[in-house]
Design a protein around this motif. Structure first.
Motif, PDB file in Angstrom:
ATOM      1  N   ASN A 269      -4.099  18.351  -9.072  1.00  0.00           N
ATOM      2  CA  ASN A 269      -4.265  16.904  -9.730  1.00  0.00           C
ATOM      3  C   ASN A 269      -3.167  15.888  -8.959  1.00  0.00           C
ATOM      4  N   LEU A 270      -2.142  16.307  -8.855  1.00  0.00           N
ATOM      5  CA  LEU A 270      -1.018  15.354  -8.572  1.00  0.00           C
ATOM      6  C   LEU A 270      -1.070  15.346  -7.004  1.00  0.00           C
ATOM      7  N   LEU A 271      -1.632  16.452  -6.384  1.00  0.00           N
ATOM      8  CA  LEU A 271      -1.525  16.425  -4.832  1.00  0.00           C
ATOM      9  C   LEU A 271      -2.686  15.357  -4.260  1.00  0.00           C
ATOM     10  N   SER A 272      -3.821  15.753  -4.906  1.00  0.00           N
ATOM     11  CA  SER A 272      -5.103  14.727  -4.662  1.00  0.00           C
ATOM     12  C   SER A 272      -4.780  13.229  -4.716  1.00  0.00           C
ATOM     13  N   ALA A 273      -4.165  13.067  -5.881  1.00  0.00           N
ATOM     14  CA  ALA A 273      -3.808  11.555  -6.210  1.00  0.00           C
ATOM     15  C   ALA A 273      -2.795  11.210  -5.272  1.00  0.00           C
ATOM     16  N   SER A 274      -2.005  11.856  -4.852  1.00  0.00           N
ATOM     17  CA  SER A 274      -0.980  11.421  -3.786  1.00  0.00           C
ATOM     18  C   SER A 274      -1.433  11.289  -2.396  1.00  0.00           C
ATOM     19  N   ILE A 275      -2.281  12.146  -1.996  1.00  0.00           N
ATOM     20  CA  ILE A 275      -3.045  11.953  -0.665  1.00  0.00           C
ATOM     21  C   ILE A 275      -3.923  10.879  -0.719  1.00  0.00           C
ATOM     22  N   SER A 276      -4.577  10.448  -1.815  1.00  0.00           N
ATOM     23  CA  SER A 276      -5.444   9.384  -2.009  1.00  0.00           C
ATOM     24  C   SER A 276      -4.534   8.182  -1.897  1.00  0.00           C
ATOM     25  N   VAL A 277      -3.443   7.986  -2.405  1.00  0.00           N
ATOM     26  CA  VAL A 277      -2.518   6.962  -2.251  1.00  0.00           C
ATOM     27  C   VAL A 277      -1.990   6.793  -0.827  1.00  0.00           C
ATOM     28  N   ALA A 278      -1.908   7.859  -0.325  1.00  0.00           N
ATOM     29  CA  ALA A 278      -1.125   7.995   1.236  1.00  0.00           C
ATOM     30  C   ALA A 278      -2.057   7.457   2.151  1.00  0.00           C
ATOM     31  N   MET A 279      -3.538   7.427   1.891  1.00  0.00           N
ATOM     32  CA  MET A 279      -4.620   7.225   2.891  1.00  0.00           C
ATOM     33  C   MET A 279      -4.602   5.795   3.067  1.00  0.00           C
ATOM     34  N   ASN A 280      -4.095   5.003   1.893  1.00  0.00           N
ATOM     35  CA  ASN A 280      -4.250   3.646   1.888  1.00  0.00           C
ATOM     36  C   ASN A 280      -3.699   2.894   3.114  1.00  0.00           C
ATOM     37  N   THR A 281      -2.783   3.470   3.892  1.00  0.00           N
ATOM     38  CA  THR A 281      -2.161   2.589   4.831  1.00  0.00           C
ATOM     39  C   THR A 281      -2.810   2.811   6.066  1.00  0.00           C
ATOM     40  N   THR A 282      -3.474   4.061   6.228  1.00  0.00           N
ATOM     41  CA  THR A 282      -4.449   4.240   7.566  1.00  0.00           C
ATOM     42  C   THR A 282      -5.583   3.460   7.138  1.00  0.00           C
ATOM     43  N   ALA A 283      -6.045   3.230   6.000  1.00  0.00           N
ATOM     44  CA  ALA A 283      -7.378   2.284   5.839  1.00  0.00           C
ATOM     45  C   ALA A 283      -6.914   0.927   6.213  1.00  0.00           C
ATOM     46  N   LEU A 284      -5.679   0.391   5.698  1.00  0.00           N
ATOM     47  CA  LEU A 284      -5.511  -0.878   5.883  1.00  0.00           C
ATOM     48  C   LEU A 284      -5.248  -1.269   7.604  1.00  0.00           C
ATOM     49  N   GLY A 285      -4.610  -0.185   8.006  1.00  0.00           N
ATOM     50  CA  GLY A 285      -4.533  -0.321   9.348  1.00  0.00           C
ATOM     51  C   GLY A 285      -5.702  -0.402  10.310  1.00  0.00           C
ATOM     52  N   LEU A 286      -6.670   0.169   9.974  1.00  0.00           N
ATOM     53  CA  LEU A 286      -8.044   0.295  10.536  1.00  0.00           C
ATOM     54  C   LEU A 286      -8.759  -1.247  10.230  1.00  0.00           C
ATOM     55  N   ILE A 287      -8.485  -1.579   8.922  1.00  0.00           N
ATOM     56  CA  ILE A 287      -9.238  -2.907   8.566  1.00  0.00           C
ATOM     57  C   ILE A 287      -8.590  -3.953   9.370  1.00  0.00           C
ATOM     58  N   ALA A 288      -7.014  -3.936   9.737  1.00  0.00           N
ATOM     59  CA  ALA A 288      -6.619  -5.118  10.324  1.00  0.00           C
ATOM     60  C   ALA A 288      -7.043  -4.975  11.869  1.00  0.00           C
ATOM     61  N   ALA A 289      -6.857  -3.349  12.441  1.00  0.00           N
ATOM     62  CA  ALA A 289      -7.205  -3.687  13.778  1.00  0.00           C
ATOM     63  C   ALA A 289      -8.502  -3.854  14.268  1.00  0.00           C
ATOM     64  N   ILE A 290      -9.548  -3.460  13.548  1.00  0.00           N
ATOM     65  CA  ILE A 290     -10.794  -3.731  13.944  1.00  0.00           C
ATOM     66  C   ILE A 290     -11.208  -5.237  14.351  1.00  0.00           C
ATOM     67  N   PRO A 291     -10.795  -6.146  13.327  1.00  0.00           N
ATOM     68  CA  PRO A 291     -11.189  -7.419  13.702  1.00  0.00           C
ATOM     69  C   PRO A 291     -10.199  -8.095  14.759  1.00  0.00           C
TER      70      PRO A 291
END
Length: 205
Positions: free
Chosen positions: A150-172
């Motif tokens: 549970n701890l690992l899945s939660a931590s990975i989910s949080v860690a992926m937020n930066t990749t998501a934001l990076g792509l959200i910024a890069a596309i426009p």
């Protein structure tokens, strides 16, 4: 709010990504406004200039060009100066080409930063995710075995937020870069056409 929570959970690397994105948006807006204004002033000036050139009224044409600060006026002013000195067509054409080279940097400046910022945002997102995963695995290694999954899945989910934001910024930013490059190319083409038409009206072949 979900957006605020998403941002806060991403950690430190969300802030540099956001800074890069906002800086890119500022450049995008500034370039769009500048190119739009330049396009309008070019069309307006050309509409006034054509009747003067057709009537061989070079005195008024020169006054119009000298009192206008658009890239087109810079290009044509080089040619008008050479024509006033009774130079040959080749000399006038070369002078206009020089004027075009002087006008180009103002039209193209800062636009290339958008592509660089898009790449930087993406890379910062990946870096944030990698750092987050390293921290997650470090934390999990000392956690209770029953909580590790549970701890690992939660931590990975949080860690992926930066990749998501990076792509959200890069596309426009990439879309904005492509649009502005196209808009700049069209404006440069219109300046070159106006220069050739002016040359033909001033010094017919």
């Amino acid at each position: 709010m979900e957006i605020v929570k998403f941002f806060q959970e991403g950690g430190f690397w969300m802030y540099p990504i956001l800074a890069v994105f906002l800086l890119g948006i500022a450049i995008m807006v500034e370039r769009y406004l500048f190119l739009s204004k330049t396009s309008r002033s070019t069309r307006s000036m050309w509409a006034q200039l054509v009747p003067m050139l057709k009537a061989n009224d070079y005195k008024r044409a020169l006054q119009l060009v000298e009192h206008n600060k658009s890239p087109l006026s810079m290009v044509l002013n080089y040619g008008f100066v050479q024509r006033a000195a009774n130079k040959r067509r080749e000399t006038i054409e070369a002078a206009m080409e020089e004027g075009m080279m002087d006008a180009m940097p103002e039209l193209t400046q800062r636009t290339h930063y958008l592509a660089s910022f898009a790449n930087i945002a993406t890379l910062l997102g990946l870096l944030g995710t990698i750092v987050g995963l390293i921290q997650a695995f470090t934390a999990v290694s000392s956690a209770d075995p029953s909580e590790k999954a549970n701890l690992l899945s939660a931590s990975i989910s949080v860690a992926m937020n930066t990749t998501a934001l990076g792509l959200i910024a890069a596309i426009p930013l990439l879309l904005g870069h492509s649009y502005l490059v196209t808009k700049t190319a069209k404006l440069i083409d219109s300046l070159e056409k106006a220069a050739v038409k002016s040359l033909n009206l001033m010094v017919p072949e």
